[in-house]
Scaffold this active site. Sequence first.
Site, mmCIF file in Angstrom:
data_model
loop_
_atom_site.group_PDB
_atom_site.id
_atom_site.type_symbol
_atom_site.label_atom_id
_atom_site.label_comp_id
_atom_site.label_asym_id
_atom_site.label_seq_id
_atom_site.Cartn_x
_atom_site.Cartn_y
_atom_site.Cartn_z
ATOM 1 N N ASP A 25 24.523 60.974 54.072
ATOM 2 C CA ASP A 25 25.493 61.291 53.030
ATOM 3 C C ASP A 25 24.675 61.571 51.765
ATOM 4 O OD1 ASP A 25 27.892 61.419 51.518
ATOM 5 O OD2 ASP A 25 27.656 59.314 50.965
ATOM 6 N N MET A 26 25.254 62.233 50.775
ATOM 7 C CA MET A 26 24.470 62.561 49.587
ATOM 8 C C MET A 26 24.783 61.640 48.402
ATOM 9 S SD MET A 26 23.922 66.221 47.634
ATOM 10 C CE MET A 26 25.463 66.198 46.704
ATOM 11 N N ASP A 27 26.029 61.655 47.923
ATOM 12 C CA ASP A 27 26.386 60.886 46.734
ATOM 13 C C ASP A 27 26.345 59.392 47.033
ATOM 14 O OD1 ASP A 27 27.183 63.073 44.815
ATOM 15 O OD2 ASP A 27 28.483 63.551 46.500
ATOM 16 N N LYS A 66 35.688 64.052 54.710
ATOM 17 C CA LYS A 66 35.664 62.686 55.244
ATOM 18 C C LYS A 66 36.913 61.942 54.765
ATOM 19 C CE LYS A 66 30.637 62.706 54.543
ATOM 20 N NZ LYS A 66 29.515 62.041 53.841
ATOM 21 N N ASP A 70 27.314 55.243 52.655
ATOM 22 C CA ASP A 70 27.614 54.121 51.760
ATOM 23 C C ASP A 70 29.100 53.918 51.558
ATOM 24 O OD1 ASP A 70 27.999 56.445 50.175
ATOM 25 O OD2 ASP A 70 27.690 55.283 48.351
#
Length: 220
Positions: free
Chosen positions: A10-12, A144, A169
């Site tokens: 995931d990025m953020d 998502k 996260d």
Amino acid sequence: MPHKKAVIFDMDGVIIDSEPLWKQAEFDVFSSLGVVVSEEFTPITQTMTTTEVTEFWFEKYPWQTISLKEVEERVISRVIELIETNNCTILGIRGFMERLKAQGLKIGVATNSPYRIIPPALQKVGVYELIDAISSAEFEEKGKPDPAVYLSASQKLAIMPHECVVVEDSHSGMIAAKSAGMTVVAFTNGQLHTSFELADFTLSHFDDSNEAFRVLTTSA
């Protein structure tokens, strides 16, 4: 990592600490349109795509002067500005990815963020050239917790879903990865939260690359 061929991040909140920047950008843009941005809705909006957040606030405080698409683009532009001017790197992420690459693993990114934000964010933290595939929910029918963005990432990597480990996260992201048939490692960043219980494994930090790699190896 026997039996595993790729790690999808995931990025953020995992690669880049951009969640406070999203919050600031949304406050700046929506407040300028007369929206009373309330903290009580944060748990709802923080799991949405930018399109969904824009629609959410428009339903509550409809504005007349500008299209929803233009508002969405303003939010994205503001996030990029904040990324470029703030220290938002997750400690240890580059070294961790380098170690994964050295072991022959492919690396993907799967995020609810619009694609326009992804390259600047990955370049900011110095990992852009390490990424083998990028998947944005902008190009999926649903973000998502729908698994589509993760399934797209595995297809781009040419790796079967069950051969992928996901580092997430958020609860909605873990649901998406689980639904895609992938092993889930929760990146806690030192925090304790019941939403991490869905994960197969947990990882506190990336800056201890040995510990981080041990967790990923165990997850195989």
